[in-house]
Design a protein around this motif. Structure first.
Motif, PDB file in Angstrom:
ATOM      1  N   THR A   1       0.673  -1.227  -0.170  1.00  0.00           N
ATOM      2  CA  THR A   1      -0.002  -0.144  -0.199  1.00  0.00           C
ATOM      3  C   THR A   1       0.815   1.077  -0.036  1.00  0.00           C
ATOM      4  O   THR A   1       0.667   2.085  -0.797  1.00  0.00           O
ATOM      5  N   TRP A   2       2.036   1.133   0.814  1.00  0.00           N
ATOM      6  CA  TRP A   2       2.812   2.596   1.037  1.00  0.00           C
ATOM      7  C   TRP A   2       3.985   2.408   0.347  1.00  0.00           C
ATOM      8  O   TRP A   2       5.064   2.975   0.768  1.00  0.00           O
ATOM      9  N   HIS A   3       4.519   1.602  -0.568  1.00  0.00           N
ATOM     10  CA  HIS A   3       5.749   1.373  -1.117  1.00  0.00           C
ATOM     11  C   HIS A   3       6.303   2.745  -1.925  1.00  0.00           C
ATOM     12  O   HIS A   3       7.306   2.974  -1.902  1.00  0.00           O
ATOM     13  N   HIS A   4       5.100   3.673  -2.129  1.00  0.00           N
ATOM     14  CA  HIS A   4       5.854   4.912  -2.608  1.00  0.00           C
ATOM     15  C   HIS A   4       5.967   6.159  -1.557  1.00  0.00           C
ATOM     16  O   HIS A   4       6.653   7.132  -1.874  1.00  0.00           O
ATOM     17  N   ASP A   5       5.351   5.665  -0.171  1.00  0.00           N
ATOM     18  CA  ASP A   5       5.381   6.819   0.870  1.00  0.00           C
ATOM     19  C   ASP A   5       5.894   5.741   2.174  1.00  0.00           C
ATOM     20  O   ASP A   5       4.593   5.764   2.768  1.00  0.00           O
ATOM     21  N   PRO A   6       6.707   5.210   2.344  1.00  0.00           N
ATOM     22  CA  PRO A   6       6.916   4.230   3.127  1.00  0.00           C
ATOM     23  C   PRO A   6       6.883   4.788   4.834  1.00  0.00           C
ATOM     24  O   PRO A   6       6.414   4.253   5.912  1.00  0.00           O
ATOM     25  N   ASP A   7       7.019   6.083   5.030  1.00  0.00           N
ATOM     26  CA  ASP A   7       6.950   6.795   6.115  1.00  0.00           C
ATOM     27  C   ASP A   7       5.344   6.702   6.735  1.00  0.00           C
ATOM     28  O   ASP A   7       5.232   6.727   8.004  1.00  0.00           O
ATOM     29  N   ARG A   8       4.594   6.498   5.938  1.00  0.00           N
ATOM     30  CA  ARG A   8       3.143   6.306   6.142  1.00  0.00           C
ATOM     31  C   ARG A   8       2.565   5.057   6.832  1.00  0.00           C
ATOM     32  O   ARG A   8       1.562   4.780   7.110  1.00  0.00           O
ATOM     33  N   ALA A   9       3.420   3.777   6.494  1.00  0.00           N
ATOM     34  CA  ALA A   9       3.392   2.396   6.754  1.00  0.00           C
ATOM     35  C   ALA A   9       3.148   2.596   8.331  1.00  0.00           C
ATOM     36  O   ALA A   9       3.858   3.124   9.107  1.00  0.00           O
ATOM     37  N   ALA A  10       2.351   1.535   8.833  1.00  0.00           N
ATOM     38  CA  ALA A  10       2.453   1.245  10.308  1.00  0.00           C
ATOM     39  C   ALA A  10       3.720   0.752  10.910  1.00  0.00           C
ATOM     40  O   ALA A  10       4.531   0.220   9.908  1.00  0.00           O
ATOM     41  N   ALA A  11       3.989   1.251  12.055  1.00  0.00           N
ATOM     42  CA  ALA A  11       5.311   1.053  12.458  1.00  0.00           C
ATOM     43  C   ALA A  11       5.862  -0.561  12.533  1.00  0.00           C
ATOM     44  O   ALA A  11       6.923  -0.917  12.135  1.00  0.00           O
ATOM     45  N   ARG A  12       4.902  -1.448  12.634  1.00  0.00           N
ATOM     46  CA  ARG A  12       5.198  -2.931  12.342  1.00  0.00           C
ATOM     47  C   ARG A  12       5.755  -3.305  11.014  1.00  0.00           C
ATOM     48  O   ARG A  12       6.199  -4.266  10.760  1.00  0.00           O
ATOM     49  N   SER A  13       5.380  -2.353  10.161  1.00  0.00           N
ATOM     50  CA  SER A  13       5.363  -2.694   8.664  1.00  0.00           C
ATOM     51  C   SER A  13       6.470  -1.620   7.850  1.00  0.00           C
ATOM     52  O   SER A  13       6.900  -2.031   6.858  1.00  0.00           O
ATOM     53  N   ARG A  14       7.007  -0.844   8.764  1.00  0.00           N
ATOM     54  CA  ARG A  14       7.660   0.169   7.999  1.00  0.00           C
ATOM     55  C   ARG A  14       8.968  -0.180   7.302  1.00  0.00           C
ATOM     56  O   ARG A  14       9.470  -0.068   6.342  1.00  0.00           O
ATOM     57  N   THR A  15       9.790  -1.214   8.036  1.00  0.00           N
ATOM     58  CA  THR A  15      10.781  -1.670   7.663  1.00  0.00           C
ATOM     59  C   THR A  15      10.733  -2.277   6.334  1.00  0.00           C
ATOM     60  O   THR A  15      11.604  -2.200   5.240  1.00  0.00           O
ATOM     61  N   VAL A  16       9.911  -3.061   6.269  1.00  0.00           N
ATOM     62  CA  VAL A  16       9.524  -3.790   4.930  1.00  0.00           C
ATOM     63  C   VAL A  16       9.120  -2.878   3.914  1.00  0.00           C
ATOM     64  O   VAL A  16       9.699  -2.744   2.842  1.00  0.00           O
ATOM     65  N   ALA A  17       8.186  -2.043   4.086  1.00  0.00           N
ATOM     66  CA  ALA A  17       7.859  -0.835   3.199  1.00  0.00           C
ATOM     67  C   ALA A  17       9.135  -0.021   2.888  1.00  0.00           C
ATOM     68  O   ALA A  17       9.012   0.365   1.564  1.00  0.00           O
ATOM     69  N   GLN A  18       9.967   0.107   3.659  1.00  0.00           N
ATOM     70  CA  GLN A  18      11.175   0.921   3.359  1.00  0.00           C
ATOM     71  C   GLN A  18      12.085   0.155   2.070  1.00  0.00           C
ATOM     72  O   GLN A  18      12.501   0.675   1.342  1.00  0.00           O
ATOM     73  N   MET A  19      12.125  -1.177   2.682  1.00  0.00           N
ATOM     74  CA  MET A  19      13.107  -1.970   1.702  1.00  0.00           C
ATOM     75  C   MET A  19      12.178  -2.046   0.337  1.00  0.00           C
ATOM     76  O   MET A  19      12.913  -2.059  -0.931  1.00  0.00           O
ATOM     77  N   VAL A  20      10.996  -2.172   0.207  1.00  0.00           N
ATOM     78  CA  VAL A  20      10.442  -2.445  -0.961  1.00  0.00           C
ATOM     79  C   VAL A  20      10.538  -1.038  -1.751  1.00  0.00           C
ATOM     80  O   VAL A  20      10.791  -1.019  -3.094  1.00  0.00           O
ATOM     81  N   HIS A  21      10.415   0.081  -0.907  1.00  0.00           N
ATOM     82  CA  HIS A  21      10.340   1.384  -1.789  1.00  0.00           C
ATOM     83  C   HIS A  21      11.720   1.647  -2.340  1.00  0.00           C
ATOM     84  O   HIS A  21      11.845   2.342  -3.447  1.00  0.00           O
ATOM     85  N   LEU A  22      12.948   1.588  -1.491  1.00  0.00           N
ATOM     86  CA  LEU A  22      14.104   1.759  -1.901  1.00  0.00           C
ATOM     87  C   LEU A  22      14.469   0.834  -3.101  1.00  0.00           C
ATOM     88  O   LEU A  22      15.168   1.195  -3.963  1.00  0.00           O
ATOM     89  N   ALA A  23      14.243  -0.458  -3.155  1.00  0.00           N
ATOM     90  CA  ALA A  23      14.274  -1.459  -4.322  1.00  0.00           C
ATOM     91  C   ALA A  23      13.570  -0.962  -5.717  1.00  0.00           C
ATOM     92  O   ALA A  23      14.037  -1.264  -6.616  1.00  0.00           O
TER      93      ALA A  23
END
Length: 293
Positions: A215-237
């Motif tokens: 959901t938030w791979h374009h804006d990982p800071d909006r991901a829930a705390a429990r998911s943020r690290t994974v969202a950040q990795m997908v975002h950067l990849a």
């Protein structure tokens, strides 16, 4: 309901023939989660699905995975033993999930689309290897990052399949205005492909971490705390693959790079050359997986 977003969300709830989570994946995942599972049990499950059998054997016999000197094998059990459980999971996930979306999005080049998505999924491993945070991800989170990377853009397939006129308008807006596709989606539709993918995959009952990251791979800071690290990795990849022109998902240029993700993942500028070299390796592996469709 007046907004385009509301009409899209309403229709997504009513579409009866959206893809569903392949049943074989539940069986594979259950077996892989069992610490007592042996290669024979995994092989027996894989062998029940001819397409998975062909995929696992093809990958196991590729030069990328077997090396230039190893003998070719014809046994699924031997293939499982050669690849290891983690790689088998990736092969099964890739094969089954790509097949689930077969025929979706006729206006999108599926070869280039899945090449990009597969490489994003594989590339999430780069950050785990290069991060200065040695405890960056547990194995379960690393698996979630791969799945989220693989599926991060499926919202585009849904848009092109069920809302082709609106998606064509979005693509025209992005091209004429010189803005990223995700920005054009938000302007025209009030919703972007990450959110649409999240709506679909939440119905699959995938882990919340995976759904949030998509959901938030374009804006990982909006991901829930429990998911943020994974969202950040997908975002950067995703950012790296788009800017290295690996595959094509119509993204255009990527303007919303997250400095916070770079910092939180413990990365530094001097690691970039090695990361780009690692990306070439992951792209080669993705090409092997991509040969499955």
């Amino acid at each position: 309901m007046n907004s385009v977003r509301e009409r899209i969300e309403s229709r997504l709830q009513r579409i009866a023939y959206l893809p569903t989570m392949p049943e074989v994946l539940f069986k594979v995942e259950e077996a892989l989660r069992d610490e007592m599972s042996a290669a024979n049990r995994i092989a027996a499950i894989v062998s029940q699905d001819p397409a998975l059998t062909a995929s696992v054997l093809r990958v196991a016999n590729s030069v990328v995975f077997r090396g230039p000197l190893s003998k070719r094998i014809a046994s699924v059990r031997q293939a499982v033993a050669r690849l290891g459980f983690n790689e088998v999971r990736r092969v099964c996930m890739s094969s089954a999930l790509i097949r689930a979306f077969e025929g979706f999005g006729a206006g999108i080049d599926h070869v280039e689309f899945w090449r990009h998505c597969l490489t994003v999924g594989m590339a999430t491993r780069i950050f785990r290897r290069t991060s200065r945070d040695t405890n960056l991800l547990a194995d379960k989170e690393a698996d979630d990052a791969f799945v989220a990377g693989l599926l991060h853009d499926v919202g585009m397939l849904v848009l092109d399949q069920f809302f082709p006129e609106q998606f064509a308008q979005v693509r025209k807006q992005a091209q004429e205005s010189g803005i990223p596709l995700v920005a054009a989606e938000t302007q025209v539709l009030g919703i972007h492909h990450g959110e649409i993918g999240g709506i679909l995959l939440e119905s699959w009952r995938l882990p919340e971490t995976v759904v949030d990251a998509i959901t938030w791979h374009h804006d990982p800071d909006r991901a829930a705390a429990r998911s943020r690290t994974v969202a950040q990795m997908v975002h950067l990849a995703d950012f790296i693959c788009v800017n290295q022109s690996i595959g094509d998902t119509l993204e255009g240029f990527y303007s919303d790079f997250s400095q916070g993700a770079w910092h939180d993942l413990g990365l530094s500028a001097d690691q970039v050359p090695q990361m780009l070299e690692d990306l070439k390796t992951e792209a080669e592996r993705s090409d092997v997986l991509g040969g499955m469709f």
